[in-house]
Design a protein around this motif. Structure first.
Motif, mmCIF file in Angstrom:
data_model
loop_
_atom_site.group_PDB
_atom_site.id
_atom_site.type_symbol
_atom_site.label_atom_id
_atom_site.label_comp_id
_atom_site.label_asym_id
_atom_site.label_seq_id
_atom_site.Cartn_x
_atom_site.Cartn_y
_atom_site.Cartn_z
ATOM 1 N N GLN A 121 69.643 26.217 38.132
ATOM 2 C CA GLN A 121 70.891 26.792 38.623
ATOM 3 C C GLN A 121 70.889 28.309 38.455
ATOM 4 N N SER A 122 70.396 28.778 37.322
ATOM 5 C CA SER A 122 70.304 30.228 37.093
ATOM 6 C C SER A 122 69.381 30.877 38.123
ATOM 7 N N LEU A 123 68.281 30.200 38.415
ATOM 8 C CA LEU A 123 67.323 30.727 39.384
ATOM 9 C C LEU A 123 67.963 30.841 40.771
ATOM 10 N N LYS A 124 68.731 29.823 41.140
ATOM 11 C CA LYS A 124 69.403 29.846 42.443
ATOM 12 C C LYS A 124 70.402 30.998 42.517
ATOM 13 N N MET A 125 71.131 31.216 41.442
ATOM 14 C CA MET A 125 72.105 32.315 41.420
ATOM 15 C C MET A 125 71.417 33.666 41.563
ATOM 16 N N MET A 126 70.252 33.794 40.950
ATOM 17 C CA MET A 126 69.530 35.066 41.050
ATOM 18 C C MET A 126 68.973 35.293 42.445
ATOM 19 N N GLY A 127 68.714 34.223 43.174
ATOM 20 C CA GLY A 127 68.260 34.376 44.554
ATOM 21 C C GLY A 127 69.309 35.049 45.415
ATOM 22 N N ASN A 128 70.585 34.802 45.090
ATOM 23 C CA ASN A 128 71.692 35.431 45.810
ATOM 24 C C ASN A 128 72.379 36.500 44.954
ATOM 25 N N GLN A 142 71.773 42.979 54.145
ATOM 26 C CA GLN A 142 72.183 43.043 52.747
ATOM 27 C C GLN A 142 73.627 42.634 52.487
ATOM 28 N N ASN A 143 74.410 42.440 53.554
ATOM 29 C CA ASN A 143 75.819 42.108 53.363
ATOM 30 C C ASN A 143 76.097 40.612 53.363
ATOM 31 N N ALA A 144 75.064 39.811 53.518
ATOM 32 C CA ALA A 144 75.236 38.352 53.541
ATOM 33 C C ALA A 144 74.265 37.704 52.561
ATOM 34 N N PRO A 145 74.661 36.581 51.938
ATOM 35 C CA PRO A 145 73.764 35.893 50.994
ATOM 36 C C PRO A 145 72.458 35.502 51.692
ATOM 37 N N PRO A 146 71.327 35.786 51.099
ATOM 38 C CA PRO A 146 70.059 35.463 51.763
ATOM 39 C C PRO A 146 69.714 33.973 51.757
ATOM 40 N N TYR A 147 70.239 33.223 50.784
ATOM 41 C CA TYR A 147 69.926 31.791 50.692
ATOM 42 C C TYR A 147 71.176 30.966 50.968
ATOM 43 N N ASP A 148 71.021 29.990 51.857
ATOM 44 C CA ASP A 148 72.156 29.128 52.179
ATOM 45 C C ASP A 148 72.270 27.994 51.173
ATOM 46 N N SER A 149 73.176 27.052 51.434
ATOM 47 C CA SER A 149 73.427 25.965 50.488
ATOM 48 C C SER A 149 72.214 25.061 50.295
ATOM 49 N N THR A 169 57.226 57.777 52.922
ATOM 50 C CA THR A 169 58.168 56.665 52.944
ATOM 51 C C THR A 169 57.857 55.702 51.802
ATOM 52 N N VAL A 170 58.881 54.963 51.389
ATOM 53 C CA VAL A 170 58.705 53.906 50.389
ATOM 54 C C VAL A 170 59.451 52.674 50.871
ATOM 55 N N ASP A 171 59.100 51.522 50.314
ATOM 56 C CA ASP A 171 59.819 50.293 50.639
ATOM 57 C C ASP A 171 61.242 50.387 50.100
ATOM 58 N N GLY A 172 62.197 50.133 50.981
ATOM 59 C CA GLY A 172 63.590 50.205 50.567
ATOM 60 C C GLY A 172 64.164 48.865 50.164
ATOM 61 N N ASP A 173 63.403 47.784 50.351
ATOM 62 C CA ASP A 173 63.897 46.446 50.036
ATOM 63 C C ASP A 173 62.800 45.593 49.410
ATOM 64 N N VAL A 174 63.219 44.615 48.619
ATOM 65 C CA VAL A 174 62.349 43.529 48.158
ATOM 66 C C VAL A 174 62.949 42.264 48.751
ATOM 67 N N VAL A 175 62.233 41.612 49.644
ATOM 68 C CA VAL A 175 62.793 40.457 50.344
ATOM 69 C C VAL A 175 62.527 39.179 49.560
ATOM 70 N N GLY A 176 63.432 38.210 49.726
ATOM 71 C CA GLY A 176 63.383 36.977 48.958
ATOM 72 C C GLY A 176 62.049 36.247 48.949
ATOM 73 N N PRO A 177 61.418 36.023 50.110
ATOM 74 C CA PRO A 177 60.154 35.276 50.119
ATOM 75 C C PRO A 177 59.050 35.914 49.282
#
Length: 298
Positions: A121-128, A142-149, A169-177
């Motif tokens: 459960q903690s891991l799932k919360m950290m995903g969002n 970035q304005n919407a949760p990346p992981y759905d239900s 330039t540098v990476d501005g994001d770390v994406v979930g996958p």
């Protein structure tokens, strides 16, 4: 008639000299009152051009520094979150090592399953995870949760490139996958691995507990790799910001040199202009005393 022309010339020349002396005094006073070397671009076009270039550089450096600060803030939050994710996966991994032992029975595995449920459960919360008004692992969305239900990734998988310097330039994001894995990577996600681990514990299924252990080890390595990448970006940003700071300081000194007043010279120029005006006033007065100024309709 010739005398009248001569007197006219004397009168107007004296007037012009007096006005010029007053104007020069005003100009000599300006640097000390405004603390600027020139008050109008036309006074020194070359200096004005140099100043314009320096101020453009200052503005550009300020914009870059602002972007560096934004990216640093984001990656600092991500770094902290990745540390927590890594610790959570390590706890799951340690439990899997213990529960894979032949010396552990069904009752102990059932108790461990409850721990795994909490960690999952903690891991799932950290995903969002959301900090600073944005979802950390959603990429450009970035304005919407990346992981759905169903814990399927709905965010952006590309991320932004942020220009933080000239041609830099540098990476501005770390994406979930990149952190949790998932279908797009061809690797089972950490969420699914944790859920499968829970199921194996409840079923007292040792082979699948061992399989979960292998997947957790792989997942932990992925999290560590992401953590290292973020750390490298933060180190690079520190170096870039130091460069911008040095550049800004150099340009601020140049700006000060260009617009700042040499007070010793300005004071000397003012004193000289005052002397010239005083001498001009005396000369003008002598001219006026020598001619009949009523002729000039004053």
């Amino acid at each position: 008639m010739a005398l009248r022309v001569s007197e006219s010339q004397m009168f107007f020349q004296a007037t012009r000299d007096s006005n010029r002396a007053r104007r020069q005094l005003n100009e000599a006073t300006l640097p000390l009152t405004t603390q600027q070397r020139v008050s109008r671009p036309s006074e020194d076009p070359i200096m004005t051009g140099r100043l314009s270039r320096v101020q453009r550089e200052l503005s550009k450096t300020g914009q870059y520094s602002g972007l560096v600060d934004q990216v640093q803030t984001y990656h600092t939050m991500v770094e902290s979150t990745l540390g927590t994710i890594g610790n959570t996966v390590m706890e799951l991994q340690d439990l899997a090592v213990q529960m894979a032992s032949d010396n552990i029975g069904p009752a102990e595995r059932a108790v461990a399953a409850e721990q795994v449920a909490q960690l999952t459960q903690s891991l799932k919360m950290m995903g969002n995870q959301r900090q600073g008004g944005r979802y950390l692992f959603a990429g450009r969305l970035q304005n919407a949760p990346p992981y759905d239900s169903k814990l399927e990734y709905q965010g952006d998988e590309i991320g932004r490139k942020v220009m933080v310097g000239d041609n830099r330039t540098v990476d501005g994001d770390v994406v979930g996958p990149d952190v949790f894995g998932g279908a797009s990577t061809g690797i089972k996600s950490l969420f699914k691995t944790a859920e499968d681990f829970f199921t194996a514990l409840k079923a007292n299924d040792v082979p699948n507990i061992q399989a979960a252990l292998d997947e957790l080890r792989s997942g932990h390595e992925r999290v560590l790799s992401a953590h290292v990448r973020v750390g490298t970006i933060l180190t690079d940003l520190d170096t870039i910001e130091l460069h911008h700071s040095d550049t800004a300081m150099t340009n601020e000194i140049s700006e000060s040199d260009l617009i700042g007043v040499d007070f010793a010279k300005a004071t000397h120029d003012l004193a000289f202009s005052q002397s010239v005006l005083e001498a001009t006033i005396k000369t003008t007065q002598r001219v006026f005393d020598a001619i009949d100024i009523r002729r000039f309709n004053l």
